[in-house]
Motif scaffolding. Structure first.
Motif, PDB file in Angstrom:
ATOM      1  N   GLY A 101       0.729  -1.288  -0.057  1.00 53.65           N
ATOM      2  CA  GLY A 101       0.082   0.197  -0.023  1.00 53.65           C
ATOM      3  C   GLY A 101       0.887   1.241  -0.088  1.00 53.65           C
ATOM      4  N   ALA A 104       2.267   1.832  -3.472  1.00 55.64           N
ATOM      5  CA  ALA A 104       1.407   2.151  -4.523  1.00 55.64           C
ATOM      6  C   ALA A 104       1.023   3.780  -4.208  1.00 55.64           C
ATOM      7  CB  ALA A 104      -0.123   1.071  -4.157  1.00 55.64           C
ATOM      8  N   ARG A 105       0.994   4.050  -2.921  1.00 55.42           N
ATOM      9  CA  ARG A 105       0.811   5.631  -2.824  1.00 55.42           C
ATOM     10  C   ARG A 105       1.685   6.310  -3.501  1.00 55.42           C
ATOM     11  NH1 ARG A 105      -1.664   3.309   1.974  1.00 55.42           N
ATOM     12  NH2 ARG A 105       0.168   3.433   3.323  1.00 55.42           N
ATOM     13  N   TYR A 125      -4.839   8.468  -1.521  1.00 57.25           N
ATOM     14  CA  TYR A 125      -4.976   7.027  -2.243  1.00 57.25           C
ATOM     15  C   TYR A 125      -4.843   6.027  -0.978  1.00 57.25           C
ATOM     16  CZ  TYR A 125      -4.453   3.290  -5.601  1.00 57.25           C
ATOM     17  OH  TYR A 125      -4.446   2.135  -6.392  1.00 57.25           O
ATOM     18  N   PRO A 127      -5.124   1.823  -1.164  1.00 59.98           N
ATOM     19  CA  PRO A 127      -5.344   0.666  -1.840  1.00 59.98           C
ATOM     20  C   PRO A 127      -5.717  -0.411  -0.797  1.00 59.98           C
ATOM     21  CG  PRO A 127      -3.159   1.059  -2.087  1.00 59.98           C
ATOM     22  CD  PRO A 127      -3.915   2.496  -1.505  1.00 59.98           C
ATOM     23  N   ASP A 128      -6.351  -1.390  -0.910  1.00 54.13           N
ATOM     24  CA  ASP A 128      -6.838  -2.506  -0.328  1.00 54.13           C
ATOM     25  C   ASP A 128      -6.772  -3.845  -0.930  1.00 54.13           C
ATOM     26  OD1 ASP A 128      -9.117  -2.231  -1.558  1.00 54.13           O
ATOM     27  OD2 ASP A 128     -10.405  -2.427   0.346  1.00 54.13           O
ATOM     28  N   GLU A 149     -14.137  -2.790  -9.211  1.00 50.72           N
ATOM     29  CA  GLU A 149     -14.220  -2.003  -8.072  1.00 50.72           C
ATOM     30  C   GLU A 149     -15.495  -0.936  -7.942  1.00 50.72           C
ATOM     31  OE1 GLU A 149     -10.794  -3.959  -9.481  1.00 50.72           O
ATOM     32  OE2 GLU A 149     -11.491  -1.975 -10.554  1.00 50.72           O
ATOM     33  N   VAL A 155      -5.619   2.657 -10.709  1.00 44.43           N
ATOM     34  CA  VAL A 155      -4.949   1.422 -10.657  1.00 44.43           C
ATOM     35  C   VAL A 155      -3.380   1.679 -11.108  1.00 44.43           C
ATOM     36  CG1 VAL A 155      -4.588  -0.845 -11.709  1.00 44.43           C
ATOM     37  CG2 VAL A 155      -7.051   0.125 -11.467  1.00 44.43           C
ATOM     38  N   VAL A 224      -2.378  -2.797  -8.347  1.00 45.45           N
ATOM     39  CA  VAL A 224      -2.788  -2.539  -7.079  1.00 45.45           C
ATOM     40  C   VAL A 224      -4.013  -1.487  -7.038  1.00 45.45           C
ATOM     41  CG1 VAL A 224      -2.182  -1.440  -4.775  1.00 45.45           C
ATOM     42  CG2 VAL A 224      -0.519  -3.026  -6.047  1.00 45.45           C
ATOM     43  N   ARG A 225      -5.212  -2.005  -6.327  1.00 45.71           N
ATOM     44  CA  ARG A 225      -6.271  -1.041  -6.658  1.00 45.71           C
ATOM     45  C   ARG A 225      -7.010  -0.543  -5.107  1.00 45.71           C
ATOM     46  NH1 ARG A 225      -8.705  -4.867 -11.124  1.00 45.71           N
ATOM     47  NH2 ARG A 225      -6.747  -5.680 -11.889  1.00 45.71           N
ATOM     48  N   ARG A 226      -8.092   0.263  -5.250  1.00 49.86           N
ATOM     49  CA  ARG A 226      -9.029   0.467  -4.084  1.00 49.86           C
ATOM     50  C   ARG A 226     -10.246  -0.090  -4.413  1.00 49.86           C
ATOM     51  NH1 ARG A 226     -10.123   6.124  -1.249  1.00 49.86           N
ATOM     52  NH2 ARG A 226     -11.684   5.255   0.468  1.00 49.86           N
ATOM     53  N   SER A 227     -10.630  -1.188  -3.715  1.00 49.83           N
ATOM     54  CA  SER A 227     -11.820  -1.893  -3.963  1.00 49.83           C
ATOM     55  C   SER A 227     -13.239  -0.958  -3.971  1.00 49.83           C
ATOM     56  CB  SER A 227     -12.004  -3.106  -3.171  1.00 49.83           C
ATOM     57  OG  SER A 227     -12.167  -2.903  -1.717  1.00 49.83           O
TER      58      SER A 227
END
Length: 237
Positions: A101, A104-105, A125, A127-128, A149, A155, A224-227
């Protein structure tokens, strides 16, 4: 070691001879963003994530066909087409690593720079979920949108191993116009904003292009994404 796992980066090796680009609005390619040490650490981490239970598996599509890539999910388990907390083998999905995480940030912040506030979901941001895809020789992925998502946050895509030809399409259709990009080991690709729901896929990989020091056959891709899903177990729809 674990705390340092994803800390390195910054344009070395093959990335030094290629330039940062923005092939579409909201899409940023940063060649060589992960240095050799960071790549090696990520490959080692992927090997751990791939172990059962809740390990690497082949996905069967609703049509009955099998994807040519193998994948493992972290945080939430992806299936066609949604997320749940239980992996393909019926065990709880592996936790999303905090270090991933943070990486990714940093990727989002460095990709967008001063324009980060103009990209939906880029500021703050969080992500989880991560999906790790392994492309053995001959594997590819058809054009698709990341629409499972419940958010339009960016992404983050990290490439390891063999170079691939990545096809970046438009947001309306799988047909042209599209742009083909070569993604090398260590490259960062972030897509968000107007291109968050662009069709994209992998046309082919280029066998034997990975650095032998990685000890990797084929290509690994970490997205890596935020759901946008609630955190309670069973919250995926």
């Amino acid at each position: 070691m674990q705390g340092e796992l994803f800390g390195a980066g910054g344009g070395v090796g093959a990335g030094a001879s290629r330039e940062r680009s923005e092939p579409a609005p909201g899409v940023v390619l940063v060649p060589g963003w992960l240095d050799a040490a960071a790549q090696s650490h990520l490959v080692a981490a992927c090997r751990e994530w791939a172990r059962p239970p809740a390990g690497m598996h082949t996905v069967r599509m609703p049509t009955g066909g099998l994807m040519s890539v193998q994948m493992v999910s972290l945080g939430w388990h992806w299936y066609p087409y949604g997320y749940r907390r239980t992996a393909a083998d019926g065990t709880p999905v592996k936790a999303f690593p905090p270090e991933l995480g943070r990486l990714a940030r940093r990727a989002v912040a460095e990709a967008y720079g001063e324009a980060v506030g103009d990209i939906a979901g880029a500021t703050g941001y969080e992500p989880d979920v991560a999906i790790v895809n392994h492309y053995p020789h001959g594997a590819k992925m058809g054009l698709h949108q990341d629409r499972d998502e419940r958010t339009d946050a960016p992404v983050v895509s990290l490439s390891l191993g063999d170079t691939c030809v990545f096809r970046l399409g438009n947001t309306e259709t799988r047909t042209r116009p599209w742009t083909d990009l070569e993604l090398h080991s260590g490259d960062l690709l972030v897509f968000g904003g107007p291109s968050r729901f662009a069709y994209h896929g992998v046309v082919r990989t280029l066998p034997g292009t990975a650095d032998p020091a990685l000890g990797l056959t084929g290509r690994l891709n970490i997205t890596v994404r935020r759901s946008g899903l609630r955190s309670a177990v069973g919250g995926a729809g």
